[in-house]
Scaffold this active site. Structure first.
Site: not given
Length: 269
Positions: A28, A31, A161
């Protein structure tokens, strides 16, 4: 645009054993996640989360931010694990080098399991008579999600999230697996397993009912977007959350306020 895989080499720890090549699982903006043999138990795998240097940041600032974020995520995971929340265990870390090594969770994301249960989308879902289906295994999964989120919030941690992509279904032992044969048994197998919450990169510690309600709202909206045909079952998550967390009534009251604000934002565009 995805950064070239060769721009940043893997962390040094992944190059110490040339006999075992790490597998890049996902990459991503912030990371990478690798699957690699555990240095503590070579016959088992672990996950290594690595935050490579960011060339657009000043090197000193980048090093400080990376160290702080790895340390923060590891601290949250350690706290959750000690309190019995279903999360991966932290095995070791080097925050200055930008990585931490955690337990590898076998299984599939909850998102995949639910979608396997739902199967192919009918041409007109409105005509499907759900009353004729035995949805007990799927409802049980909703309840396990609620228990996991309740345990998380009871510990004073906000995930940041919550989605069904950030939850894994860790396979059960054979004696807990559903019995039977045929399509119904196959569907039940798809949603079997313990729910393990993963990816705490945006997590923070908070005792605020408002923060907890926003966490639930994020999950609710993500669930409706990802699994619209199962949206009618989301209340089972909240019912189970209420049973698992004694402060849930205040959080669920706040959730109504958060929903209202969300609807107003939608109306205003």
């Amino acid at each position: 645009m995805t950064e070239p895989a060769t721009e940043f080499p893997p962390p040094k720890i992944l190059t110490l054993s040339p006999a075992h090549k790490p597998i890049l699982i996902t990459q991503g903006a912030e990371g990478r996640l690798y699957k690699t043999p555990s240095p503590f138990q070579p016959d088992q795998f672990c996950a290594l989360k690595y935050r490579p240097p960011k060339p657009y940041r000043h090197p000193i600032l980048d090093a400080r931010l990376t160290k702080a974020r790895i340390s923060s995520e590891a601290k949250v995971l350690d706290r959750c694990y000690r309190e019995g929340v279903p999360v991966p265990a932290v095995l070791t870390k080097d925050a200055a080098a930008g990585w931490m090594m955690i337990e590898w969770i076998e299984g599939e994301p909850v998102r995949v399991g639910i979608n396997k249960w739902l199967g192919e989308r009918p041409e007109d879902d409105a005509v499907v008579d759900h009353s004729q289906e035995d949805e007990t295994p799927l409802v049980d999964l909703m309840k396990r999600i609620g228990v996991a989120v309740g345990a998380l919030h009871r510990t004073g941690v906000i995930h940041g999230d919550l989605t069904t992509s950030n939850m894994m279904l860790r396979p059960w032992a054979d004696d807990r697996l559903p019995n039977g044969h045929g399509d119904e048994a196959e569907k039940a197998m798809a949603v079997a397993g313990d729910v393990v919450v993963i990816d705490f990169g945006l997590a923070m510690q908070s005792q605020s009912d408002e923060d907890r309600a926003v966490d639930l709202y994020v999950l609710e909206r993500a669930f409706a977007s990802t699994h619209p045909r199962a949206e009618r079952l989301f209340h089972h998550i909240l019912d189970s959350y209420r049973e698992a967390f004694k402060k849930a009534p205040g959080v669920l009251h706040k959730l109504e306020d958060v929903r209202m604000r969300g609807r107003k934002r939608s109306m205003l565009g």
